[in-house]
Write a protein that holds these residues in place. Sequence first.
Motif, mmCIF file in Angstrom:
data_model
loop_
_atom_site.group_PDB
_atom_site.id
_atom_site.type_symbol
_atom_site.label_atom_id
_atom_site.label_comp_id
_atom_site.label_asym_id
_atom_site.label_seq_id
_atom_site.Cartn_x
_atom_site.Cartn_y
_atom_site.Cartn_z
ATOM 1 N N SER A 1 0.815 -1.211 0.000
ATOM 2 C CA SER A 1 0.000 0.000 0.000
ATOM 3 C C SER A 1 0.848 1.260 0.000
ATOM 4 N N PHE A 2 2.024 1.175 0.634
ATOM 5 C CA PHE A 2 2.907 2.341 0.637
ATOM 6 C C PHE A 2 3.336 2.693 -0.786
ATOM 7 N N ARG A 3 3.711 1.683 -1.571
ATOM 8 C CA ARG A 3 4.128 1.912 -2.964
ATOM 9 C C ARG A 3 2.948 2.458 -3.785
ATOM 10 N N ASP A 4 1.765 1.849 -3.611
ATOM 11 C CA ASP A 4 0.578 2.323 -4.341
ATOM 12 C C ASP A 4 0.275 3.781 -4.005
ATOM 13 N N PHE A 5 0.348 4.104 -2.716
ATOM 14 C CA PHE A 5 0.068 5.470 -2.288
ATOM 15 C C PHE A 5 1.095 6.440 -2.870
ATOM 16 N N GLY A 6 2.375 6.060 -2.854
ATOM 17 C CA GLY A 6 3.419 6.908 -3.436
ATOM 18 C C GLY A 6 3.217 7.115 -4.930
ATOM 19 N N GLN A 7 2.852 6.045 -5.638
ATOM 20 C CA GLN A 7 2.609 6.163 -7.080
ATOM 21 C C GLN A 7 1.391 7.039 -7.359
ATOM 22 N N GLN A 8 0.357 6.926 -6.538
ATOM 23 C CA GLN A 8 -0.816 7.782 -6.712
ATOM 24 C C GLN A 8 -0.466 9.248 -6.474
ATOM 25 N N LEU A 9 0.373 9.511 -5.472
ATOM 26 C CA LEU A 9 0.802 10.891 -5.224
ATOM 27 C C LEU A 9 1.626 11.420 -6.393
ATOM 28 N N ASN A 10 2.492 10.587 -6.950
ATOM 29 C CA ASN A 10 3.273 11.012 -8.115
ATOM 30 C C ASN A 10 2.364 11.304 -9.306
ATOM 31 N N SER A 11 1.341 10.476 -9.496
ATOM 32 C CA SER A 11 0.383 10.720 -10.584
ATOM 33 C C SER A 11 -0.376 12.016 -10.363
ATOM 34 N N LEU A 12 -0.765 12.259 -9.120
ATOM 35 C CA LEU A 12 -1.469 13.494 -8.787
ATOM 36 C C LEU A 12 -0.577 14.705 -9.032
ATOM 37 N N SER A 13 0.696 14.591 -8.692
ATOM 38 C CA SER A 13 1.643 15.680 -8.916
ATOM 39 C C SER A 13 1.796 15.967 -10.410
ATOM 40 N N GLU A 14 1.901 14.894 -11.214
ATOM 41 C CA GLU A 14 2.018 15.075 -12.662
ATOM 42 C C GLU A 14 0.766 15.737 -13.242
ATOM 43 N N ALA A 15 -0.406 15.316 -12.772
ATOM 44 C CA ALA A 15 -1.653 15.915 -13.258
ATOM 45 C C ALA A 15 -1.737 17.388 -12.878
ATOM 46 N N ALA A 16 -1.304 17.714 -11.663
ATOM 47 C CA ALA A 16 -1.321 19.113 -11.231
ATOM 48 C C ALA A 16 -0.344 19.946 -12.048
ATOM 49 N N MET A 17 0.825 19.371 -12.375
ATOM 50 C CA MET A 17 1.792 20.103 -13.205
ATOM 51 C C MET A 17 1.235 20.354 -14.602
ATOM 52 N N LEU A 18 0.584 19.339 -15.179
ATOM 53 C CA LEU A 18 -0.008 19.508 -16.507
ATOM 54 C C LEU A 18 -1.105 20.570 -16.488
ATOM 55 N N ALA A 19 -1.909 20.566 -15.435
ATOM 56 C CA ALA A 19 -2.975 21.567 -15.326
ATOM 57 C C ALA A 19 -2.389 22.964 -15.174
ATOM 58 N N ALA A 20 -1.320 23.085 -14.384
ATOM 59 C CA ALA A 20 -0.681 24.391 -14.201
ATOM 60 C C ALA A 20 -0.063 24.875 -15.507
ATOM 61 N N GLU A 21 0.608 23.967 -16.228
ATOM 62 C CA GLU A 21 1.195 24.348 -17.520
ATOM 63 C C GLU A 21 0.108 24.761 -18.511
ATOM 64 N N SER A 22 -0.996 24.024 -18.513
ATOM 65 C CA SER A 22 -2.105 24.360 -19.398
ATOM 66 C C SER A 22 -2.687 25.723 -19.052
ATOM 67 N N GLN A 23 -2.805 26.017 -17.763
ATOM 68 C CA GLN A 23 -3.333 27.319 -17.324
ATOM 69 C C GLN A 23 -2.401 28.446 -17.742
ATOM 70 N N VAL A 24 -1.087 28.244 -17.569
ATOM 71 C CA VAL A 24 -0.109 29.270 -17.963
ATOM 72 C C VAL A 24 -0.167 29.494 -19.473
ATOM 73 N N ARG A 25 -0.261 28.389 -20.233
ATOM 74 C CA ARG A 25 -0.337 28.502 -21.690
ATOM 75 C C ARG A 25 -1.607 29.244 -22.107
ATOM 76 N N ALA A 26 -2.733 28.950 -21.446
ATOM 77 C CA ALA A 26 -3.993 29.623 -21.759
ATOM 78 C C ALA A 26 -3.917 31.112 -21.434
ATOM 79 N N GLU A 27 -3.297 31.455 -20.311
ATOM 80 C CA GLU A 27 -3.145 32.869 -19.947
ATOM 81 C C GLU A 27 -2.265 33.591 -20.960
ATOM 82 N N ARG A 28 -1.178 32.922 -21.394
ATOM 83 C CA ARG A 28 -0.288 33.531 -22.377
ATOM 84 C C ARG A 28 -1.017 33.758 -23.699
#
Length: 195
Positions: free
Chosen positions: A107-134
């Motif tokens: 479960s520790f590995r699963d939880f860590g992988q889920q957090l990494n996936s969440l981080s990647e999704a948040a980065m993509l959303a932030a990049e998309s927001q910056v691109r949209a603002e630009r």
Amino acid sequence: LIVRCVLLLKKCIRWCFRGIVHVISLLPVLWQWLLTTGILSGILLVLFFSASYKDSSLVYLLTLTFCALFIVIGYGGYAFGILFRGVRKMSKGDLSHSINTRFLVGSFRDFGQQLNSLSEAAMLAAESQVRAERMKTELITNVSHDIKTPLTSIINYADLLSKPHSQADQEQYLEVLSRQSLRLKRLIDDLIELS
């Protein structure tokens, strides 16, 4: 009759075990970890104190089991520490941080992988927001420039019409005014359609 009673007892035990497992699965991982280690510690303590000190092999086995239990508890603390450190960095805005799941299991590995996936999704959303603002800023800049050009021409030629001029100049001024006003109307229609 005895066989039926044994089978019924077996079904009851299985039903109780499944119910306990289901209730434990509803608890957060931390509470599952603490509950399991607490139960195991209690069982081991009862066995340790009830063991005869004359039977040294049982005492050694229980001591070894206690050591294994403390290793497991220590590993749980280590795994929670890694996960908590990663969550803390991500919550402070470091979305590029990735939790190292190499030494995590289950479960520790699963939880860590889920957090990494969440981080990647948040980065993509932030990049998309910056691109949209630009893009929005560039669009506003381009549209305002494109609208100002014919508007400036209209203002200038309207000013020229208010001053003395010849008939040929007036026809030329009116033709420019008509062309620039149509261009301005097209730009505004395109802008409204785009919005």
